[in-house]
Scaffold this motif. Structure first.
Motif, PDB file in Angstrom:
ATOM      1  N   LEU A   1       0.978  -1.209   0.028  1.00  0.00           N
ATOM      2  CA  LEU A   1       0.025  -0.027  -0.055  1.00  0.00           C
ATOM      3  C   LEU A   1       0.797   1.301   0.023  1.00  0.00           C
ATOM      4  O   LEU A   1       1.536   1.334   0.968  1.00  0.00           O
ATOM      5  CB  LEU A   1      -0.808   0.016   1.265  1.00  0.00           C
ATOM      6  CG  LEU A   1      -1.924   1.247   1.502  1.00  0.00           C
ATOM      7  CD1 LEU A   1      -2.812   1.337   0.274  1.00  0.00           C
ATOM      8  CD2 LEU A   1      -2.859   1.044   2.766  1.00  0.00           C
ATOM      9  N   LEU A   2       0.837   2.012  -1.053  1.00  0.00           N
ATOM     10  CA  LEU A   2       1.628   3.219  -1.175  1.00  0.00           C
ATOM     11  C   LEU A   2       0.876   4.359  -1.018  1.00  0.00           C
ATOM     12  O   LEU A   2      -0.094   4.724  -1.949  1.00  0.00           O
ATOM     13  CB  LEU A   2       2.518   3.150  -2.579  1.00  0.00           C
ATOM     14  CG  LEU A   2       3.175   4.367  -2.938  1.00  0.00           C
ATOM     15  CD1 LEU A   2       4.334   4.637  -1.875  1.00  0.00           C
ATOM     16  CD2 LEU A   2       3.810   4.323  -4.407  1.00  0.00           C
ATOM     17  N   PHE A   3       1.154   5.224  -0.262  1.00  0.00           N
ATOM     18  CA  PHE A   3       0.376   6.693   0.020  1.00  0.00           C
ATOM     19  C   PHE A   3       1.246   7.600  -0.827  1.00  0.00           C
ATOM     20  O   PHE A   3       2.264   7.823  -0.470  1.00  0.00           O
ATOM     21  CB  PHE A   3       0.462   7.284   1.366  1.00  0.00           C
ATOM     22  CG  PHE A   3      -0.564   6.318   2.327  1.00  0.00           C
ATOM     23  CD1 PHE A   3      -1.815   6.618   2.207  1.00  0.00           C
ATOM     24  CD2 PHE A   3      -0.163   5.129   2.945  1.00  0.00           C
ATOM     25  CE1 PHE A   3      -3.062   5.804   2.870  1.00  0.00           C
ATOM     26  CE2 PHE A   3      -1.148   4.526   3.639  1.00  0.00           C
ATOM     27  CZ  PHE A   3      -2.473   4.888   3.705  1.00  0.00           C
ATOM     28  N   SER A   4       0.688   8.079  -2.017  1.00  0.00           N
ATOM     29  CA  SER A   4       1.472   8.740  -3.091  1.00  0.00           C
ATOM     30  C   SER A   4       0.767   9.946  -3.199  1.00  0.00           C
ATOM     31  O   SER A   4       0.119  10.538  -2.375  1.00  0.00           O
ATOM     32  CB  SER A   4       1.670   7.907  -4.190  1.00  0.00           C
ATOM     33  OG  SER A   4       2.618   8.427  -5.353  1.00  0.00           O
ATOM     34  N   ASP A   5       1.025  10.632  -4.651  1.00  0.00           N
ATOM     35  CA  ASP A   5       0.572  11.855  -4.960  1.00  0.00           C
ATOM     36  C   ASP A   5       0.024  11.970  -6.256  1.00  0.00           C
ATOM     37  O   ASP A   5       0.373  10.954  -7.074  1.00  0.00           O
ATOM     38  CB  ASP A   5       1.512  13.245  -4.743  1.00  0.00           C
ATOM     39  CG  ASP A   5       2.862  12.912  -5.528  1.00  0.00           C
ATOM     40  OD1 ASP A   5       3.010  11.992  -6.424  1.00  0.00           O
ATOM     41  OD2 ASP A   5       3.941  13.529  -5.186  1.00  0.00           O
ATOM     42  N   ASP A   6      -0.416  13.223  -6.791  1.00  0.00           N
ATOM     43  CA  ASP A   6      -1.053  13.021  -8.186  1.00  0.00           C
ATOM     44  C   ASP A   6       0.011  12.721  -9.240  1.00  0.00           C
ATOM     45  O   ASP A   6      -0.343  12.194 -10.065  1.00  0.00           O
ATOM     46  CB  ASP A   6      -1.859  14.489  -8.294  1.00  0.00           C
ATOM     47  CG  ASP A   6      -3.082  14.613  -7.729  1.00  0.00           C
ATOM     48  OD1 ASP A   6      -3.637  13.496  -6.999  1.00  0.00           O
ATOM     49  OD2 ASP A   6      -3.951  15.374  -7.914  1.00  0.00           O
ATOM     50  N   ALA A   7       1.116  13.266  -9.001  1.00  0.00           N
ATOM     51  CA  ALA A   7       2.190  13.366  -9.927  1.00  0.00           C
ATOM     52  C   ALA A   7       2.613  11.858 -10.414  1.00  0.00           C
ATOM     53  O   ALA A   7       2.786  11.165 -11.617  1.00  0.00           O
ATOM     54  CB  ALA A   7       3.393  14.261  -9.680  1.00  0.00           C
ATOM     55  N   GLN A   8       2.709  10.943  -9.286  1.00  0.00           N
ATOM     56  CA  GLN A   8       3.149   9.661  -9.538  1.00  0.00           C
ATOM     57  C   GLN A   8       2.052   8.723  -9.807  1.00  0.00           C
ATOM     58  O   GLN A   8       2.278   7.710 -10.843  1.00  0.00           O
ATOM     59  CB  GLN A   8       3.498   9.060  -8.099  1.00  0.00           C
ATOM     60  CG  GLN A   8       4.315   7.572  -8.577  1.00  0.00           C
ATOM     61  CD  GLN A   8       4.935   6.927  -7.190  1.00  0.00           C
ATOM     62  OE1 GLN A   8       4.414   7.209  -5.951  1.00  0.00           O
ATOM     63  NE2 GLN A   8       5.866   6.299  -7.411  1.00  0.00           N
TER      64      GLN A   8
ATOM     65  N   GLU B   1      -3.747  14.553  -3.446  1.00  0.00           N
ATOM     66  CA  GLU B   1      -4.323  15.423  -3.962  1.00  0.00           C
ATOM     67  C   GLU B   1      -5.491  15.328  -4.332  1.00  0.00           C
ATOM     68  O   GLU B   1      -6.597  16.072  -4.131  1.00  0.00           O
ATOM     69  CB  GLU B   1      -3.418  16.426  -4.957  1.00  0.00           C
ATOM     70  CG  GLU B   1      -2.237  17.058  -4.452  1.00  0.00           C
ATOM     71  CD  GLU B   1      -1.056  15.888  -4.759  1.00  0.00           C
ATOM     72  OE1 GLU B   1       0.102  16.501  -4.934  1.00  0.00           O
ATOM     73  OE2 GLU B   1      -1.308  14.838  -4.874  1.00  0.00           O
ATOM     74  N   THR B   2      -5.768  14.259  -5.316  1.00  0.00           N
ATOM     75  CA  THR B   2      -7.194  13.955  -5.845  1.00  0.00           C
ATOM     76  C   THR B   2      -8.142  13.426  -4.573  1.00  0.00           C
ATOM     77  O   THR B   2      -9.182  13.670  -4.458  1.00  0.00           O
ATOM     78  CB  THR B   2      -6.869  12.787  -6.820  1.00  0.00           C
ATOM     79  OG1 THR B   2      -6.277  13.328  -7.605  1.00  0.00           O
ATOM     80  CG2 THR B   2      -8.348  12.205  -7.254  1.00  0.00           C
ATOM     81  N   MET B   3      -7.536  12.729  -3.809  1.00  0.00           N
ATOM     82  CA  MET B   3      -8.278  12.209  -2.541  1.00  0.00           C
ATOM     83  C   MET B   3      -8.679  13.334  -1.798  1.00  0.00           C
ATOM     84  O   MET B   3     -10.094  13.430  -1.424  1.00  0.00           O
ATOM     85  CB  MET B   3      -7.560  11.353  -1.658  1.00  0.00           C
ATOM     86  CG  MET B   3      -8.188  10.700  -0.696  1.00  0.00           C
ATOM     87  SD  MET B   3      -8.262  11.471   0.992  1.00  0.00           S
ATOM     88  CE  MET B   3      -6.783  11.940   1.470  1.00  0.00           C
TER      89      MET B   3
END
Length: 207
Positions: free
Chosen positions: A79-86, A136-138
């Motif tokens: 489970l990876l908590f990432s960002d919009d760019a990735q 960011e989307t979340m």
């Protein structure tokens, strides 16, 4: 892909059987975007509870049972908590969609009795797959849908685990089954139905 929003009168099957896992869970949580830690205190512990509940419901739905052997199988999830760019990059490379989305799931090995037995026989974990969340989307969706951050995050995690286990929402009957499971999983965590229509118009969008 877009999940169909349910009406307030939608019937939900409340006979969801949640059973003790017939395997050990190895959940690898990592952070590409550390801002997640500030959004939700103790997010690692909370995320593990959601994954556990989702798997319990899946095992009940699939009638998975303990293997007749001395070794407990191990199921691995990343489970990876990432960002919009990735997430945009992954969405483009693996799905041909050059845009961020809320959650991506990358299934690996099917979750069933045969695969659990095979993995145990080989003394290897069953690699269920990877889930990636876009910060960011979340946050944007939670605000637009008048939800608190953790409730929406928990929903996305449960949704991702269901995808890893083979559930989908391409067809209407599949979408209804998946939504019902999500609603019941979240209900067990005292989180309200994410598909209920609120005062402000919205549409639940999940990949």
């Amino acid at each position: 892909m877009t999940g169909k929003s349910s009406s307030p009168s939608k019937r939900v099957n409340h006979n969801l059987l949640m059973i003790e896992l017939p395997f050990s869970l190895d959940l690898a949580i990592s952070f590409q975007d550390d801002s997640w830690r500030n959004l939700v205190p103790a997010i690692e512990q909370k995320a593990e509870v959601v994954v556990q509940c989702a798997l319990e419901s899946i095992c009940g739905k699939m009638n998975l049972s303990l293997l007749d052997c001395d070794i407990m199988p191990v199921v691995e999830i990343s489970l990876l908590f990432s960002d919009d760019a990735q997430v945009r990059e992954l969405n483009r490379d693996y799905r041909g969609k050059d845009q961020p989305t809320n959650v991506l799931s990358f299934p690996d090995t099917p979750l069933d009795q045969i695969e659990l037995a095979n993995a145990t026989k080989m003394s290897e974990p069953l690699l269920l797959g990877d889930i990636v969340l876009a910060h960011e989307t979340m946050v944007r969706e939670a605000k637009a849908q008048n939800k608190d951050i953790w409730s929406h995050t928990a929903h996305l995690i449960a949704h991702g685990v269901l995808h890893l286990a083979g559930f989908d929402h391409m067809e209407e009957n599949e979408a209804e089954e998946m939504e019902n499971l999500e609603i019941m999983i979240l209900e067990s965590l005292h989180i309200s139905n994410p598909y209920e229509v609120s005062d402000s118009p919205r549409q639940e969008t999940l990949d």
